[in-house]
Design a protein around this motif. Structure first.
Motif, short mmCIF file in Angstrom:
data_model
loop_
_atom_site.label_atom_id
_atom_site.label_comp_id
_atom_site.label_asym_id
_atom_site.label_seq_id
_atom_site.Cartn_x
_atom_site.Cartn_y
_atom_site.Cartn_z
N GLU A 120 -16.83 77.13 -25.11
CA GLU A 120 -16.74 77.56 -23.52
C GLU A 120 -16.67 76.14 -22.73
O GLU A 120 -15.87 76.65 -21.37
CB GLU A 120 -18.53 78.20 -23.51
CG GLU A 120 -19.04 79.34 -24.26
CD GLU A 120 -20.23 79.89 -23.73
OE1 GLU A 120 -21.19 80.44 -22.94
OE2 GLU A 120 -21.06 79.19 -25.22
N GLN A 123 -31.23 72.32 -35.00
CA GLN A 123 -31.05 73.67 -34.06
C GLN A 123 -30.52 72.89 -33.08
O GLN A 123 -29.27 73.72 -31.92
CB GLN A 123 -31.85 74.68 -33.88
CG GLN A 123 -32.20 75.63 -34.60
CD GLN A 123 -33.89 75.59 -35.34
OE1 GLN A 123 -35.08 75.61 -34.06
NE2 GLN A 123 -34.54 76.54 -36.48
N ALA A 131 -27.77 80.96 -34.68
CA ALA A 131 -27.79 80.02 -35.59
C ALA A 131 -26.48 78.78 -35.09
O ALA A 131 -26.19 78.02 -34.57
CB ALA A 131 -26.90 80.35 -37.27
N ALA A 132 -25.24 79.69 -34.02
CA ALA A 132 -24.36 79.54 -33.75
C ALA A 132 -24.11 79.22 -32.13
O ALA A 132 -23.78 78.95 -31.26
CB ALA A 132 -23.02 79.76 -34.19
N LEU A 133 -25.35 79.17 -31.89
CA LEU A 133 -25.56 79.44 -30.19
C LEU A 133 -26.68 78.19 -29.72
O LEU A 133 -27.18 77.83 -30.40
CB LEU A 133 -26.09 80.76 -29.36
CG LEU A 133 -25.66 81.61 -30.36
CD1 LEU A 133 -26.86 83.27 -29.33
CD2 LEU A 133 -23.90 82.54 -29.25
N GLY A 134 -26.53 78.03 -28.01
CA GLY A 134 -27.11 77.24 -27.58
C GLY A 134 -27.97 77.25 -27.19
O GLY A 134 -28.82 78.59 -27.63
N GLN A 136 -26.90 72.33 -33.44
CA GLN A 136 -26.01 73.57 -32.95
C GLN A 136 -25.62 73.76 -32.21
O GLN A 136 -24.75 74.45 -31.45
CB GLN A 136 -26.73 74.89 -34.27
CG GLN A 136 -26.79 75.02 -35.95
CD GLN A 136 -27.60 75.36 -37.03
OE1 GLN A 136 -28.38 75.38 -35.80
NE2 GLN A 136 -26.95 75.17 -37.59
N GLY A 137 -26.57 73.38 -31.45
CA GLY A 137 -27.14 74.25 -30.37
C GLY A 137 -25.24 73.24 -29.00
O GLY A 137 -24.24 73.79 -28.26
N ALA A 186 -21.69 74.26 -30.48
CA ALA A 186 -21.82 76.05 -29.75
C ALA A 186 -20.96 76.04 -28.31
O ALA A 186 -20.22 76.55 -28.43
CB ALA A 186 -22.65 76.74 -30.64
#
Lengths: 279, 351
Positions: free
Chosen positions: B20, B9, A201-204, B12-13, B16
């Motif tokens: 980084e 999504q 859910a929190a990832l690219g 969200q990507g 997130a």
């Protein structure tokens, strides 16, 4: 569509809330039957059934409030059900706490990962089950740091996770690496089943792919995975079966090889239920 | 396959990947700051030792060493326990008050036993037992109130500090101090080893720091202490008995306050009702200067030793340099703020 489908699946078409599944072949690793859970006056689960077979990736999908998280929390011991039965390896068990669940080989990767950012990778892997040296220093709980570091290294290597150093602090890792540590940690400990609650859910996008590969390789080693996700394309790609929850029940179990995303969506929204219910 | 990823999504990507990108921005700068870590306070210590040595060469004498190290004893012992509490993201404002209370409670008993002609050795033994036990007891009570009533430890120990330090301690002796103590206790304060260079209280304080440094850095108890402060929920999910662990940390802090109480009593040959008052402030300052985060998860005993040394050297150095004693407070206060400010910059870059 290179999805591993060489897995024995013993049952389940979209047959609705079915009974216990023992129909031929391999018995389920973990099975829940008729689980109910009430929060005050709200009935979150109204008799949920679910069976997880060796080596499979079972998707668990459903709208918000359908009961996915509640069901997973019950299997992982975080919540106590009001009714129903849980079977692990064919035996009826009582899971009263997360520690109980672990004792039965059920490992959970939580949505928020549950990692301590100020601890090293190896310390996170071993937190709660630290290796203690032999000899007199054992009395003081003296850590066997070298053993834990090298074991953590091995465990992560086995799940093909690339972390430069297991001595690195988790807080210094990227989101994808943290996810990998959380999944790898649970995979290393989970002897029977791995529960993943919204792991991407929190990832690219790229990292979602990598976690997907990781999940696939874990399942390929025989450890079944229960994947709770909102990411339907990913669920459709990764899972060998998809269980759909609706209003506190598992109303359908579909095979992505036979059902498209549209069909899964129609079960999630309940539209399929209306269309298919002549009774 | 990912082409089918929904808008949600993708969003969200995007979110997130942001942190980084920041993390990649200045690896060299970041690494330098990390390396400096707790070492930079050690650098500060070296600088002030050199600077005060130039301003007042008498800093390099045995007398200055003895007064500095003996001054640091109670703060170091308290700060070592405070480190455990702070690493779990709690705080103990009452350790100074526990010091005063336990010292007076033990001394009251010793005074009464001596008045009844009980043997000095036995009296000393019982007095020490009472000091350590009462300190530990109050510490455990702090911990239990914190985890059972779910009251922030700041509040629990603030209340304990007021009730104990200003109330109970005075009630014990009607505000009087106690000087009728067995010789064995006084010997703890006057004896020393290494040709007079290492007084017993200093030896005890260093021993406490060494043992607790190993406990925090090398044992399961220490690892779990960090885990609780770093991510309490994660620790709980990993099977750590979080509440019990926190209670033990407060118990440890209380126990050490009892040890410090014994050292102060022995050193002054007196148990006074104001002993330990405000000590918690310096203990917390020492821990913070040593690089611990009040949000938990970070800090170590080595840093705490450095932090205590900085405070002690500043105090002695300013006295020897004939600077008004009030400047000590200004200097120590400034160091605390600078230490935390540097720490903030460090963590902000690291995250």
């Amino acid at each position: 569509m290179a999805v591993t489908r060489d897995i024995v699946v013993s049952k389940d078409g979209p047959s609705g809330a079915g009974g216990p599944s023992s129909a031929g072949g391999t018995p389920p690793v973990v099975e829940v039957r008729g689980i109910t859970k009430r929060f005050g006056s709200v009935l979150a689960l109204r008799g949920a059934d679910l069976a997880l077979y060796p080596g499979e990736i079972l998707g668990l999908v459903g709208d918000n409030g359908a009961g996915k998280s509640t069901l997973v929390n019950i299997i992982s011991g975080a919540l106590a059900p009001n009714g129903g039965e849980i079977f692990v390896g064919g035996e009826k068990v009582h899971i009263g706490s997360p520690l109980d669940a672990r004792r039965y080989g059920i490992e959970t990767v939580y949505q928020d990962l549950a990692l301590a950012p100020d601890l090293s990778v190896w310390a996170n892997v071993f937190l709660g089950r630290e290796r203690i040296v032999r000899g007199p220093m054992r009395l003081f709980g003296w850590l066997d740091r070298r053993a834990m570091a090298s074991e953590a290294r091995e465990q992560l290597d086995r799940t093909r996770i690339r972390i430069d150093s297991v001595d690195a602090l988790v807080g210094k890792l990227s989101g994808g690496q943290r996810q990998a540590v959380a999944v790898g940690r649970s995979a290393a400990w989970g002897s029977r089943v791995l529960l993943l609650d919204e792991p991407t859910a929190a990832l690219g996008v790229e990292q979602q792919e990598r976690v997907g590969e990781l999940v696939r390789s874990i399942a390929a080693q025989g450890l079944p995975v229960l994947l709770i996700s909102h990411n339907l394309p990913q669920v459709h790609e990764l899972c060998s079966r998809v269980a759909v929850m609706f209003q506190g029940r598992v109303i359908a179990t579909l095979k992505p090889s036979e059902s498209g995303i549209d069909e899964i969506v129609s079960w999630i929204t309940g539209a399929a239920l209306v269309a298919r219910k002549p009774e | 396959m990912t082409a089918a990823t929904s808008v949600e999504q993708a969003e969200q990507g995007g979110r997130a990947s942001e942190p980084e990108a920041i993390g990649l921005r200045a690896p060299a700068f970041q690494r330098i700051l990390e390396r400096l870590g707790s070492l930079w306070t050690f650098g500060v210590l070296v600088v002030i030792v050199v600077a005060f040595g130039i301003a007042a060469p008498s800093l390099y004498t045995k007398a200055a060493w003895l007064s500095t190290s003996e001054y640091a004893v109670e703060y170091l012992i308290l700060a070592a326990g405070q480190t455990f509490v702070i690493v779990t993201a709690e705080i103990d404002l009452s350790d100074g008050a526990i010091l005063g209370f336990s010292a007076l409670a033990g001394s009251l008993l010793m005074n009464n036993l001596l008045n009844h002609h009980v043997d000095g050795g036995l009296t000393t033994f019982l007095g020490i037992v009472v000091m350590l036990a009462s300190g530990t007891g109050v510490g455990l009570l702090n911990g239990l109130l914190t985890v059972k009533l779910r009251i922030p430890s700041f509040i629990v120990t603030l209340g304990m500090m007021i009730a104990l330090g200003y109330g109970a301690t005075n009630l014990l002796t009607n505000g009087n101090e106690i000087s009728n103590l067995p010789n064995q206790v006084l010997a703890i304060g006057t004896d020393s080893v290494l040709g007079g260079w290492l007084p017993i209280p200093v030896l005890v304080a260093l021993g406490v720091a060494l043992v607790l440094g190993l406990v925090l850095g090398r044992t399961r108890f220490g690892l779990r202490t960090y885990a609780i402060g770093s991510n309490r929920l994660a620790a709980r999910r990993a099977g750590v008995a979080v509440n019990r662990h926190i209670v033990w940390c407060f118990g440890l802090s209380g126990f050490l306050a009892g040890v410090a109480g014994l050292m102060v009593t022995a050193n002054l040959s007196t148990a006074s009702t104001i002993a330990g008052q405000n000590d918690e402030l310096y203990a917390i300052a020492a821990v913070v200067i040593g690089g611990a985060s009040l949000f938990g998860g970070r800090g170590n005993i080595f840093g705490t030793v450095i932090g205590t040394a900085v405070i002690a050297v500043l105090t002695t150095g300013l006295v020897l340099a004939n600077v008004s004693a009030f400047w000590q407070y200004v200097a120590i206060g400034a160091v605390v703020i600078v230490a935390v400010a540097v720490d903030q910059v460090r963590t902000r870059t690291a995250d």
